[in-house]
Design an enzyme around this catalytic site. Structure first.
Site, PDB file in Angstrom:
ATOM      1  N   GLY B  13       0.817  -1.216   0.000  1.00  0.00           N
ATOM      2  CA  GLY B  13       0.000   0.000   0.000  1.00  0.00           C
ATOM      3  C   GLY B  13       0.844   1.256   0.000  1.00  0.00           C
ATOM      4  CG  LEU B  15       3.970   7.094  -3.210  1.00  0.00           C
ATOM      5  CD1 LEU B  15       5.271   7.877  -3.415  1.00  0.00           C
ATOM      6  CD2 LEU B  15       2.763   7.932  -3.621  1.00  0.00           C
ATOM      7  CB  ALA B  16       4.662   1.220  -6.461  1.00  0.00           C
ATOM      8  CB  SER B  42       3.597   2.648   2.800  1.00  0.00           C
ATOM      9  OG  SER B  42       2.448   1.860   2.876  1.00  0.00           O
ATOM     10  CG  HIS B  43      10.172   3.383   3.692  1.00  0.00           C
ATOM     11  ND1 HIS B  43      10.411   4.065   4.847  1.00  0.00           N
ATOM     12  CD2 HIS B  43      11.284   3.489   2.950  1.00  0.00           C
ATOM     13  CE1 HIS B  43      11.626   4.540   4.808  1.00  0.00           C
ATOM     14  NE2 HIS B  43      12.176   4.216   3.668  1.00  0.00           N
ATOM     15  N   GLY B  49      13.015  14.402  -0.194  1.00  0.00           N
ATOM     16  CA  GLY B  49      13.592  15.319  -1.181  1.00  0.00           C
ATOM     17  C   GLY B  49      12.690  15.701  -2.321  1.00  0.00           C
ATOM     18  CG  HIS B 257      21.333   8.848   0.831  1.00  0.00           C
ATOM     19  ND1 HIS B 257      21.929   9.968   1.360  1.00  0.00           N
ATOM     20  CD2 HIS B 257      20.297   9.303   0.065  1.00  0.00           C
ATOM     21  CE1 HIS B 257      21.276  11.045   0.939  1.00  0.00           C
ATOM     22  NE2 HIS B 257      20.289  10.669   0.157  1.00  0.00           N
ATOM     23  NE  ARG B 273      24.631  15.143  -0.140  1.00  0.00           N
ATOM     24  CZ  ARG B 273      24.424  14.186  -1.036  1.00  0.00           C
ATOM     25  NH1 ARG B 273      25.182  14.108  -2.111  1.00  0.00           N
ATOM     26  NH2 ARG B 273      23.476  13.292  -0.864  1.00  0.00           N
ATOM     27  CB  SER B 410      13.030   6.126  -5.870  1.00  0.00           C
ATOM     28  OG  SER B 410      12.272   5.095  -5.324  1.00  0.00           O
ATOM     29  CB  VAL B 411       8.798   9.345  -4.980  1.00  0.00           C
ATOM     30  CG1 VAL B 411       9.115   8.922  -3.567  1.00  0.00           C
ATOM     31  CG2 VAL B 411       9.471  10.628  -5.348  1.00  0.00           C
TER      32      VAL B 411
HETATM   33  C1  LIG Z   1      14.439   7.938   4.116  1.00  0.00           C
HETATM   34  C2  LIG Z   1      14.152   7.819   2.678  1.00  0.00           C
HETATM   35  C3  LIG Z   1      14.000   8.951   1.886  1.00  0.00           C
HETATM   36  C4  LIG Z   1      13.740   8.851   0.535  1.00  0.00           C
HETATM   37  N1  LIG Z   1      13.613   9.992  -0.210  1.00  0.00           N
HETATM   38  C5  LIG Z   1      13.350   9.887  -1.527  1.00  0.00           C
HETATM   39  C6  LIG Z   1      13.205  11.061  -2.316  1.00  0.00           C
HETATM   40  O1  LIG Z   1      13.308  12.174  -1.839  1.00  0.00           O
HETATM   41  N2  LIG Z   1      12.940  10.915  -3.631  1.00  0.00           N
HETATM   42  C7  LIG Z   1      12.790   9.686  -4.203  1.00  0.00           C
HETATM   43  O2  LIG Z   1      12.539   9.618  -5.394  1.00  0.00           O
HETATM   44  N3  LIG Z   1      12.913   8.570  -3.472  1.00  0.00           N
HETATM   45  C8  LIG Z   1      13.191   8.640  -2.149  1.00  0.00           C
HETATM   46  N4  LIG Z   1      13.320   7.491  -1.408  1.00  0.00           N
HETATM   47  C9  LIG Z   1      12.994   6.200  -2.009  1.00  0.00           C
HETATM   48  C10 LIG Z   1      11.478   6.028  -2.103  1.00  0.00           C
HETATM   49  O3  LIG Z   1      10.871   6.632  -1.013  1.00  0.00           O
HETATM   50  C11 LIG Z   1      11.064   4.580  -2.113  1.00  0.00           C
HETATM   51  O4  LIG Z   1      11.836   3.874  -3.015  1.00  0.00           O
HETATM   52  C12 LIG Z   1       9.612   4.446  -2.542  1.00  0.00           C
HETATM   53  O5  LIG Z   1       8.797   5.279  -1.773  1.00  0.00           O
HETATM   54  C13 LIG Z   1       9.133   3.025  -2.446  1.00  0.00           C
HETATM   55  O6  LIG Z   1       7.752   2.983  -2.672  1.00  0.00           O
HETATM   56  P1  LIG Z   1       7.001   1.617  -2.892  1.00  0.00           P
HETATM   57  O7  LIG Z   1       5.578   1.962  -3.165  1.00  0.00           O
HETATM   58  O8  LIG Z   1       7.722   0.818  -3.884  1.00  0.00           O
HETATM   59  O9  LIG Z   1       7.138   0.845  -1.512  1.00  0.00           O
HETATM   60  P2  LIG Z   1       6.811   1.264   0.002  1.00  0.00           P
HETATM   61  O10 LIG Z   1       6.364   2.649   0.138  1.00  0.00           O
HETATM   62  O11 LIG Z   1       7.970   0.806   0.798  1.00  0.00           O
HETATM   63  O12 LIG Z   1       5.558   0.375   0.335  1.00  0.00           O
HETATM   64  C14 LIG Z   1       5.629  -1.001   0.544  1.00  0.00           C
HETATM   65  C15 LIG Z   1       4.262  -1.491   0.930  1.00  0.00           C
HETATM   66  O13 LIG Z   1       4.237  -2.906   0.910  1.00  0.00           O
HETATM   67  C16 LIG Z   1       3.637  -3.408   2.073  1.00  0.00           C
HETATM   68  N5  LIG Z   1       4.187  -4.749   2.285  1.00  0.00           N
HETATM   69  C17 LIG Z   1       5.496  -5.102   2.375  1.00  0.00           C
HETATM   70  N6  LIG Z   1       5.619  -6.429   2.498  1.00  0.00           N
HETATM   71  C18 LIG Z   1       4.364  -6.934   2.480  1.00  0.00           C
HETATM   72  C19 LIG Z   1       3.831  -8.255   2.575  1.00  0.00           C
HETATM   73  N7  LIG Z   1       4.612  -9.324   2.674  1.00  0.00           N
HETATM   74  N8  LIG Z   1       2.479  -8.405   2.546  1.00  0.00           N
HETATM   75  C20 LIG Z   1       1.663  -7.322   2.429  1.00  0.00           C
HETATM   76  N9  LIG Z   1       2.124  -6.060   2.325  1.00  0.00           N
HETATM   77  C21 LIG Z   1       3.453  -5.870   2.353  1.00  0.00           C
HETATM   78  C22 LIG Z   1       3.940  -2.386   3.122  1.00  0.00           C
HETATM   79  O14 LIG Z   1       3.011  -2.449   4.166  1.00  0.00           O
HETATM   80  C23 LIG Z   1       3.818  -1.094   2.315  1.00  0.00           C
HETATM   81  O15 LIG Z   1       2.460  -0.700   2.260  1.00  0.00           O
HETATM   82  C24 LIG Z   1      13.609   7.590  -0.049  1.00  0.00           C
HETATM   83  C25 LIG Z   1      13.757   6.440   0.719  1.00  0.00           C
HETATM   84  C26 LIG Z   1      14.079   6.552   2.066  1.00  0.00           C
HETATM   85  C27 LIG Z   1      14.373   5.315   2.822  1.00  0.00           C
END
Ligand SMILES: Cc1cc2nc3c(=O)[nH]c(=O)nc-3n(C[C@H](O)[C@H](O)[C@H](O)COP(=O)(O)OP(=O)(O)OC[C@H]3O[C@@H](n4cnc5c(N)ncnc54)[C@H](O)[C@@H]3O)c2cc1C
Ligand code: SF4
Ligand code: FES
Lengths: 244, 656
Positions: B13, B15-16, B42-43, B49, B257, B273, B410-411
């Site tokens: 749940g 962004l992706a 979620s993360h 940034g 990082h 930066r 990434s976002v």
């Molecule tokens: C501190 C930090 C700062 C960042 N800043 C930036 C930035 O400024 N710009 C940028 O482009 N990128 C940035 N990134 C990277 C970017 O935030 C992430 O790569 C991106 O948000 C990942 O999104 P996602 O939807 O793929 O996964 P996530 O947002 O990690 O979501 C994963 C989801 O999967 C669910 N999940 C996981 N395992 C299971 C399971 N087994 N069963 C059911 N549900 C599960 C979780 O509950 C969660 O809802 C940053 C990353 C970090 C760590």
């Protein structure tokens, strides 16, 4: 950060409603303090070393995601960014956040509450055209100051501290609470949201809404993101009072 | 047996996942999202940034467009990315950000007139154009030629995720929270959903679906210190691996990082930066210009992290009880800027370090941050080997990042992939019926039930928390920023032993409902397998590319290694995964391999590179009147859903 090792005494609320016959109780754990220790670190230490059944919720462990609000020595706060060194006598009492369904020990179901809140206040841009917008073209312009002001209210992390600190909420179970007011204020300020004041009134114009607030402001005192509850609730009230 | 049927099952749940769910719901398919935590936690929420999209509204983004963004992304990847995907991405990112703007993200806007900014340590005044006033602005980020990273103060991920989840709520998309997918259901090479454990009641539920999308984020927590959330444990990747059919791509590509705080590893954004912050050593000396005179602090992430490590190895780090570190200086940006545009950073410094970054330097060190590797997919997001399984976001190796991803990409990937892959998921739902036998579902259910029962009845055995700590230590010590054959071989051997030990986990708390120790016992064996994929892949890749830096093979070797690692785990009792390689075809590249422009260029070139360069020259000569769109069509014709094919408008140049 002091280099002297001391032993912290944690008193932690324990109760697992999933487990038959389990009863609510306070249990004491001792943890040797490490430099820079947060409650997040300490609780994991207890789970790994002493009691693997201990339940709590952390996700970002950086004060960003709002998962970990709990009552620390009487105050609702984000546990992950609370340093153990701030407690002079080394005694730390942890309770789950009141006002939410208990999952077990320090874990509460804020997610369920917040989704219901979002549905109730219709926490999205109301604009029939939002889905038809031609995204190949330049985006609609927005005054830079307005964008910044919306962000100020958007910073809420749905931690629930304001809900747990609210005396009105304790008396009125359906009271919308500060987090809901902040969300409404955020959309009311957003020029992209085409809802009229009357439509907002439908959502919050009663005693479970903004007129129920007794202005005790526990919300503002405990909000970890320093949202301006007082001014915004007053603003919503004035706005709503003009309707009827 | 509890079974829930749906058309489109989205695991994750963030962004992706939410964006894929929105796409399938918009096309009329029944959709369910699963998440370990409430979606808004979620993360993705932690991204500070911003998001890269070549809008070119700010004066420092003037001249930016898809071509420039494409070049930066491919160079950033050290030519390891899939250029078709990078192309689809850069063309769609402006649309993604504009859609999010209509849906509610309060993107920071351009303010016409003069403003003071810090560039290369100096205060300079830039003048924003009148006609750009009120459009989405952008900041500078590492490895980019233009200011392209759009932001909301330093809460871009938060505002994007809140907007996306609000949109999902508006559409009535159910998010089943506190649910963990622990195995995929598949039959005859087709995926049909997942076996899911309710983290409160402990109940196992079969979610049976036509299309299954894994959007579970990265695997940063294979490392002891990581900027990632504690739930970024790669379980989505692991359950794909455990099918024995789906492949993982480039698992050894792990990004560090430059600026996480010491010791806890919480990130301070690259925006520090980008906005003008500097890196200083123990003598307060700004060292980056000595190593990278051109891009300095804003070289690509992998490069800065290595330079910092090199500098500390020369004894220039500030010693502390947690080892050496360097300093991030943002004091020169001033209080007003920090309190407005870098407020999360300020809060983090106050709470976790007890310092005010307006007055004091921030102790930082390179730290595990991003997983370029993940579930290998086609440009449509579907696994090339397991039909009906899709993946998007950090969990996927869609492969627009190759061996190093740019900050802000990434976002951007999560929402762009969500849009594009979401359309293909919907197409798949339209074209396929749900043909899975109940006995297959039952078999998968029984298998998972048995594993849990075994854990609950075993009297003596390994402690899952301890196994995890041991694994994380191996990854930190031996599979880090700089790698070498000897360490990697040791890591591979040590992880093999852990893999065996993980088969004998026993619990102290033997209940099947809500039980953190059981959660750990289910995850740790999976995590160890992933760690093995990373370490083994790193050991076999005898070159340096992007974030994969081998001290014993310092050159990028296009001749032998311009290929993607593919990992499968066919036999569950095997103690190592199987690795194969997929060549990247230079003769199809829009941008053939060249130097990234950092340090000395010691690339071992591929014989196809000059051939392709010449071919491109000839194509250009043969089409003298072709504009950039026509040229791209000639050099790199890409598939892209109809909806997203249009050109993007920019001020001052319309749709040109
Ligand atoms: C501190 C930090 C700062 C960042 N800043 C930036 C930035 O400024 N710009 C940028 O482009 N990128 C940035 N990134 C990277 C970017 O935030 C992430 O790569 C991106 O948000 C990942 O999104 P996602 O939807 O793929 O996964 P996530 O947002 O990690 O979501 C994963 C989801 O999967 C669910 N999940 C996981 N395992 C299971 C399971 N087994 N069963 C059911 N549900 C599960 C979780 O509950 C969660 O809802 C940053 C990353 C970090 C760590
Ligand atoms: S308003 Fe403040 S206290 Fe209330 S939920 Fe939001 S962040 Fe927490
Ligand atoms: S764990 Fe995210 S705010 Fe505490």
């Amino acid at each position: 950060m002091s280099d002297q090792e001391r032993v912290l005494k944690f008193q932690i609320f324990r109760y697992n409603p999933q487990k038959q016959g389990d009863k609510p109780r306070m249990v004491t754990y001792e943890v040797t303090e490490a430099p820079g220790m947060t409650i997040f670190i300490a609780l994991n230490d207890i789970r790994e070393q002493q009691d693997p059944s201990l339940q709590f919720d952390f996700v970002c462990r950086a004060g960003i995601c709002g998962s970990c609000a709990m009552v620390v020595n009487g105050q609702p706060t984000l546990a992950c960014r609370t340093m153990t060194s701030t407690f002079e006598d080394g005694e730390i009492k942890l309770l789950p956040l009141p006002g939410f369904e208990l999952i077990g020990d320090l874990s509460v179901n804020t997610g369920k509450f917040m989704r219901a809140m979002s549905e109730r206040v219709e926490s999205w841009i109301h604009d029939k055209n939002a889905d038809e917008v031609n995204f190949e073209k330049l985006e609609e312009r927005m005054d830079p100051d307005v964008a910044d002001e919306i962000y100020e209210l958007e910073r809420c992390v749905e931690c629930g501290a304001c809900v747990s600190a609210c005396a009105t909420k304790r008396m009125r179970p359906d009271f919308l609470s500060a987090v809901g007011f902040m969300r409404l204020a955020r959309f009311a300020m957003d020029p992209r949201d085409k809802r009229s004041d009357e439509e907002f009134y439908e959502i919050m114009g009663d005693d479970d809404g903004v007129f129920g607030c007794m202005t005790l402001l526990g919300c503002e005192d405990y909000c970890p993101k320093d949202l301006p509850h007082q001014t915004q609730i007053a603003y919503l009230r004035r706005k709503m009072a003009l309707i009827k | 047996m509890k079974i829930i049927y749906t058309d489109s099952l989205v695991i994750g749940g963030g962004l992706a996942g939410l964006r894929v769910a929105i796409a399938s719901m918009q096309r009329g398919y029944d959709t369910i999202v699963l998440s370990l935590v409430p979606a808004k936690r979620s993360h993705s929420a932690a991204a500070q940034g911003g998001m890269q999209a070549s809008l070119g509204a700010t004066i420092k983004g003037d001249g930016d467009d898809e071509e420039v963004h494409f070049g930066d992304t491919v160079r950033g990847s050290d030519w390891g990315c899939d250029q078709d995907v990078a192309r689809m991405f850069v063309n769609t990112s402006p649309k993604a950000i504009r859609q999010l703007s209509a849906w509610g993200v309060p993107w920071s806007r351009v303010r016409a007139g003069d403003r003071e900014v810090v560039i290369n340590g100096e205060k300079v005044t830039i003048t924003e154009k009148q006609e750009a006033h009120g459009l989405i602005t952008a900041r500078d980020f590492g490895g980019t030629k233009k200011w392209r990273t759009c932001y909301t103060s330093d809460g871009a991920g938060h505002t994007m995720l809140y907007t996306m989840d609000n949109k999902a709520i508006q559409m009535g998309i159910p998010v089943h929270e506190r649910k963990e997918a622990i195995a995929l259901i598949h039959e005859d090479g087709v995926c049909y959903g997942a076996i899911v454990r309710d983290l409160i009641t402990g109940e196992l539920i079969a979610y049976v679906a036509k299309a299954t999308t894994i959007a579970t984020g990265g695997y940063g927590r294979l490392y002891a210190i990581s900027t990632n959330a504690v739930i970024s444990e790669g379980i989505g990747n692991a359950i794909a691996l455990e099918t024995g059919i789906a492949t993982l791509g480039n698992m050894e590509a792990v990004q560090f990082h430059p600026t996480a705080i010491v010791p806890v590893g919480i990130l301070t954004t690259e925006g520090c930066r980008g906005d003008g912050g500097l890196l200083l050593d123990k003598d307060g000396y700004r060292f980056m210009p000595d190593y990278e005179p051109d891009k300095k602090e804003l070289a690509s992430r992998d490069v800065v992290s290595r330079r910092m490590t090199e500098h500390m190895r020369k004894g220039k780090g500030t010693p502390s009880r947690y080892g050496d570190h360097l300093w991030l200086d943002i004091t020169l940006l001033g209080r007003k800027h920090i309190e407005k545009n870098l407020r999360e950073v300020k809060e983090i410094c106050e709470y976790f370090l007890g310092i005010d970054p307006v007055e004091e330097y921030i102790p930082v060190r390179p730290t595990q941050h991003y997983s370029m590797g993940g579930i290998r997919t086609k440009p449509t997001g579907e696994s090339p080997t397991l039909k009906g399984l899709f993946s998007a976001g950090e969990a996927a190796c869609w492969d627009m990042h190759g061996f190093n991803r740019l900050g802000g990409n990434s976002v951007a990937e999560t929402v762009v992939a969500g849009m594009i892959v979401g359309e293909y998921v919907a197409d798949y739902c339209a074209e396929n019926a749900l043909n899975v036998s109940t006995s297959t579902i039952q078999d998968f259910m029984k298998r998972e039930e048995k594993k849990i029962t075994d854990l609950l009845v075993r009297d003596f055995g390994e402690n899952p928390f301890r196994l995890k700590a041991e694994m994380q230590k191996i990854m930190m010590d031996k599979v880090g920023i700089f790698r070498n054959g000897e360490d990697l071989e040791q890591a591979v051997e040590e992880l093999k032993v852990l893999n065996q030990r993980a088969k004998r986990i026993a619990l102290r708390n033997r209940i099947s409902s809500s039980n953190p120790e059981l959660v750990e016992a289910i995850r740790v064996p999976k995590m160890i397998k992933l760690a093995q994929c990373v370490a083994y892949g790193a050991m076999l890749r005898t070159e340096s590319r992007g974030a994969h830096a081998r001290e014993d093979y310092p050159e990028r070797n296009d001749r032998d290694w311009l290929k993607r690692t593919l990992t499968t785990w066919k036999d569950d009792s095997a103690d190592l995964p199987e690795l194969t390689y997929e060549d990247l075809n230079i003769m199809k590249m829009e941008l053939p391999p060249a130097s990234r422009g950092y340090g000395v260029d010691n690339t071992v070139h591929h014989p196809d590179t000059p051939k392709r360069e010449q071919e491109i020259e000839e194509i250009k000569k043969a089409n003298p009147g072709a504009d950039r769109f026509e040229l791209q069509q000639l050099l790199n014709p890409i598939p892209i859903p109809e909806k997203f094919k249009g050109k993007n408008e920019r001020i001052g140049r319309g749709f040109k």
